[in-house]
Design a protein around this motif. Sequence first.
Motif, mmCIF file in Angstrom:
data_model
loop_
_atom_site.group_PDB
_atom_site.id
_atom_site.type_symbol
_atom_site.label_atom_id
_atom_site.label_comp_id
_atom_site.label_asym_id
_atom_site.label_seq_id
_atom_site.Cartn_x
_atom_site.Cartn_y
_atom_site.Cartn_z
ATOM 1 N N ALA A 14 41.782 68.127 57.444
ATOM 2 C CA ALA A 14 42.200 67.551 56.163
ATOM 3 C C ALA A 14 41.171 66.579 55.612
ATOM 4 C CB ALA A 14 43.552 66.852 56.334
ATOM 5 N N ALA A 15 40.571 65.776 56.474
ATOM 6 C CA ALA A 15 39.625 64.755 56.008
ATOM 7 C C ALA A 15 38.332 65.360 55.483
ATOM 8 C CB ALA A 15 39.319 63.776 57.145
ATOM 9 N N ASP A 16 38.061 66.603 55.835
ATOM 10 C CA ASP A 16 36.785 67.220 55.450
ATOM 11 C C ASP A 16 36.898 68.151 54.248
ATOM 12 O OD1 ASP A 16 35.635 65.976 57.638
ATOM 13 O OD2 ASP A 16 35.994 67.688 58.970
ATOM 14 N N ARG A 17 38.115 68.449 53.825
ATOM 15 C CA ARG A 17 38.300 69.525 52.847
ATOM 16 C C ARG A 17 37.643 69.231 51.497
ATOM 17 N NH1 ARG A 17 44.690 70.183 54.293
ATOM 18 N NH2 ARG A 17 44.400 71.318 56.264
ATOM 19 N N PHE A 18 37.924 68.076 50.927
ATOM 20 C CA PHE A 18 37.411 67.803 49.590
ATOM 21 C C PHE A 18 35.890 67.617 49.612
ATOM 22 C CE2 PHE A 18 36.346 65.031 45.988
ATOM 23 C CZ PHE A 18 36.792 65.837 44.956
ATOM 24 N N ASP A 19 35.368 66.905 50.613
ATOM 25 C CA ASP A 19 33.923 66.715 50.693
ATOM 26 C C ASP A 19 33.202 68.053 50.846
ATOM 27 O OD1 ASP A 19 34.209 64.016 50.454
ATOM 28 O OD2 ASP A 19 34.007 63.581 52.592
ATOM 29 N N HIS A 20 33.793 68.938 51.643
ATOM 30 C CA HIS A 20 33.187 70.263 51.829
ATOM 31 C C HIS A 20 33.192 71.036 50.513
ATOM 32 C CE1 HIS A 20 32.047 73.952 53.885
ATOM 33 N NE2 HIS A 20 33.073 74.571 53.309
ATOM 34 N N ARG A 21 34.327 70.972 49.808
ATOM 35 C CA ARG A 21 34.432 71.682 48.527
ATOM 36 C C ARG A 21 33.447 71.118 47.506
ATOM 37 N NH1 ARG A 21 34.280 74.598 45.148
ATOM 38 N NH2 ARG A 21 35.876 75.785 44.045
ATOM 39 N N SER A 22 33.305 69.797 47.474
ATOM 40 C CA SER A 22 32.377 69.167 46.539
ATOM 41 C C SER A 22 30.936 69.525 46.855
ATOM 42 C CB SER A 22 32.553 67.646 46.581
ATOM 43 O OG SER A 22 33.839 67.273 46.142
ATOM 44 N N GLU A 23 30.614 69.548 48.131
ATOM 45 C CA GLU A 23 29.245 69.898 48.530
ATOM 46 C C GLU A 23 28.908 71.318 48.115
ATOM 47 O OE1 GLU A 23 26.557 70.365 52.597
ATOM 48 O OE2 GLU A 23 28.589 69.555 52.701
ATOM 49 N N ALA A 30 25.503 77.103 39.400
ATOM 50 C CA ALA A 30 25.922 76.283 38.255
ATOM 51 C C ALA A 30 26.618 75.037 38.811
ATOM 52 C CB ALA A 30 26.852 77.061 37.336
ATOM 53 N N PRO A 31 25.856 74.082 39.346
ATOM 54 C CA PRO A 31 26.451 72.946 40.057
ATOM 55 C C PRO A 31 27.335 72.086 39.178
ATOM 56 C CG PRO A 31 24.112 72.569 39.646
ATOM 57 C CD PRO A 31 24.388 73.995 39.294
ATOM 58 N N MET A 32 28.383 71.527 39.795
ATOM 59 C CA MET A 32 29.327 70.660 39.099
ATOM 60 C C MET A 32 29.730 69.499 39.992
ATOM 61 S SD MET A 32 31.881 73.377 37.233
ATOM 62 C CE MET A 32 31.952 74.396 38.697
ATOM 63 N N GLU A 33 30.153 68.435 39.358
ATOM 64 C CA GLU A 33 30.761 67.318 40.060
ATOM 65 C C GLU A 33 32.274 67.522 40.071
ATOM 66 O OE1 GLU A 33 27.542 63.942 38.491
ATOM 67 O OE2 GLU A 33 29.674 63.828 37.953
ATOM 68 N N LEU A 34 32.903 67.165 41.173
ATOM 69 C CA LEU A 34 34.346 67.297 41.292
ATOM 70 C C LEU A 34 34.992 65.937 41.522
ATOM 71 C CD1 LEU A 34 34.786 70.428 43.601
ATOM 72 C CD2 LEU A 34 34.478 70.337 41.129
ATOM 73 N N CYS A 35 36.156 65.734 40.916
ATOM 74 C CA CYS A 35 36.954 64.534 41.154
ATOM 75 C C CYS A 35 38.400 64.975 41.350
ATOM 76 C CB CYS A 35 36.881 63.572 39.978
ATOM 77 S SG CYS A 35 35.230 62.968 39.589
ATOM 78 N N SER A 58 39.912 84.746 42.177
ATOM 79 C CA SER A 58 41.268 84.211 42.113
ATOM 80 C C SER A 58 41.254 82.874 42.832
ATOM 81 C CB SER A 58 42.267 85.163 42.778
ATOM 82 O OG SER A 58 41.940 85.340 44.146
ATOM 83 N N ALA A 59 41.956 81.884 42.302
ATOM 84 C CA ALA A 59 41.908 80.553 42.901
ATOM 85 C C ALA A 59 43.253 79.856 42.777
ATOM 86 C CB ALA A 59 40.829 79.713 42.228
ATOM 87 N N ARG A 60 43.552 79.071 43.808
ATOM 88 C CA ARG A 60 44.725 78.211 43.817
ATOM 89 C C ARG A 60 44.264 76.869 44.384
ATOM 90 N NH1 ARG A 60 50.449 79.147 44.321
ATOM 91 N NH2 ARG A 60 50.001 81.381 44.362
ATOM 92 N N PHE A 61 44.512 75.780 43.654
ATOM 93 C CA PHE A 61 43.996 74.492 44.100
ATOM 94 C C PHE A 61 44.823 73.362 43.508
ATOM 95 C CE2 PHE A 61 41.710 76.132 40.462
ATOM 96 C CZ PHE A 61 41.728 75.083 39.544
ATOM 97 N N GLN A 62 44.683 72.186 44.105
ATOM 98 C CA GLN A 62 45.324 70.996 43.578
ATOM 99 C C GLN A 62 44.509 70.463 42.394
ATOM 100 O OE1 GLN A 62 45.646 69.073 47.572
ATOM 101 N NE2 GLN A 62 47.771 68.698 46.964
ATOM 102 N N PRO A 63 45.118 69.637 41.530
ATOM 103 C CA PRO A 63 44.438 69.200 40.303
ATOM 104 C C PRO A 63 43.051 68.634 40.571
ATOM 105 C CG PRO A 63 46.727 68.539 40.238
ATOM 106 C CD PRO A 63 46.495 69.098 41.613
ATOM 107 N N LEU A 64 42.115 69.039 39.710
ATOM 108 C CA LEU A 64 40.713 68.644 39.821
ATOM 109 C C LEU A 64 40.165 68.318 38.443
ATOM 110 C CD1 LEU A 64 39.140 71.299 42.245
ATOM 111 C CD2 LEU A 64 39.177 68.832 42.628
ATOM 112 N N VAL A 65 39.072 67.567 38.432
ATOM 113 C CA VAL A 65 38.231 67.428 37.252
ATOM 114 C C VAL A 65 36.885 68.041 37.602
ATOM 115 C CG1 VAL A 65 37.078 65.859 35.651
ATOM 116 C CG2 VAL A 65 39.386 65.323 36.484
#
Length: 343
Positions: A14-23, A30-35, A58-65
């Motif tokens: 769980a602690a690694d999921r968002f950092d991994h996705r952002s990386e 087409a790089p992007m920043e995620l919040c 196809s994608a399913r995810f929690q709210p992002l910017v």
Amino acid sequence: MLDKMVFRSDDLAAADRFDHRSELSGRTHAPMELCSDHADDFRAAQGVLDLGAVTVRSARFQPLVFRRTPKLIRQSDPEVYHLSLVVRGGGAGVWRHRETQYVPDDLFINSSPLPNDVHSTGDPVQTVALEVPKALLPLPRDMAGRVVGATVSARDGMGALLAGFLTHLIADPTAYRPADRPRLAAIVTDLVAALFAHILEAGDRLPPENHRRALTLRIQAFIREHLHDPHLTPATIAAAHHISTSYLHRLFQDEDATVAAWIRRLRLEAARRDLADPALRTIPIHAIAARWGFPRAADFSRAHRAAYGTTPKDHRHQALHHRENSVQELPASGKRCLDATHS
């Protein structure tokens, strides 16, 4: 069958999921920043269907910017259009020229060279996304700006046609073979071209040159759809679009070929793909030629030799021989396919 690569955040701690996705998002073409407000326990899943130049996800995810800044665009810009069908959730896209809200059954259109912020809402958000190179859908810069952020419903009309095809395709990719990739990509591209033409024609204040380009896109989509018809001619095309044949020819003056030459080239390309398809090796050459609008085998052979310097028979033999004597590797989706989906 076609492969659909699948990514699940649950495969990570769980602690690694968002950092991994952002990386991963920062390292894509087409790089992007995620919040996200859910960074402590981010959950997402994504399937990627690689059709060559065209990619469906196809994608399913929690709210992002998702944020694409001028700096990131300078870093890497693949020059692509992003189209997403909002299945669940919603959000907003913000550009310099427009801000648009999205709800389920809307189509979201974005462009990689344009700075933007995309805010998603809902838990979870669910989308089916499409990426098409801009080179396959050439639009002047001012017209591209009119398409990006346009409000498009997937409940009826051209939006429903595209949404239905994407939903069906991503639901069961096992129904298709790897050799179907270019055919599926061509269908998707045609549907997007027709959608863009519809959007541009809907603008009451578009200048005449934009209406002409939109009409040209619609005519090109019509041609691709009717390539099998041996009676497809400039006259029948003009009649179907309620214009004169001479005006049709004027529309194509800015293209790289006349109307008849454009039709012949697309037919030859389609026939060459079928001739090189191992699954169609038992289909006679004259049957493939007739399928793509060449009812006379001799006409097809002459046109093929004039265009490619070889006969259809030799092309089929060389293509199939090459396939049999080489280890074919499917195009790798790779990490680039894990870039953030524009919702």
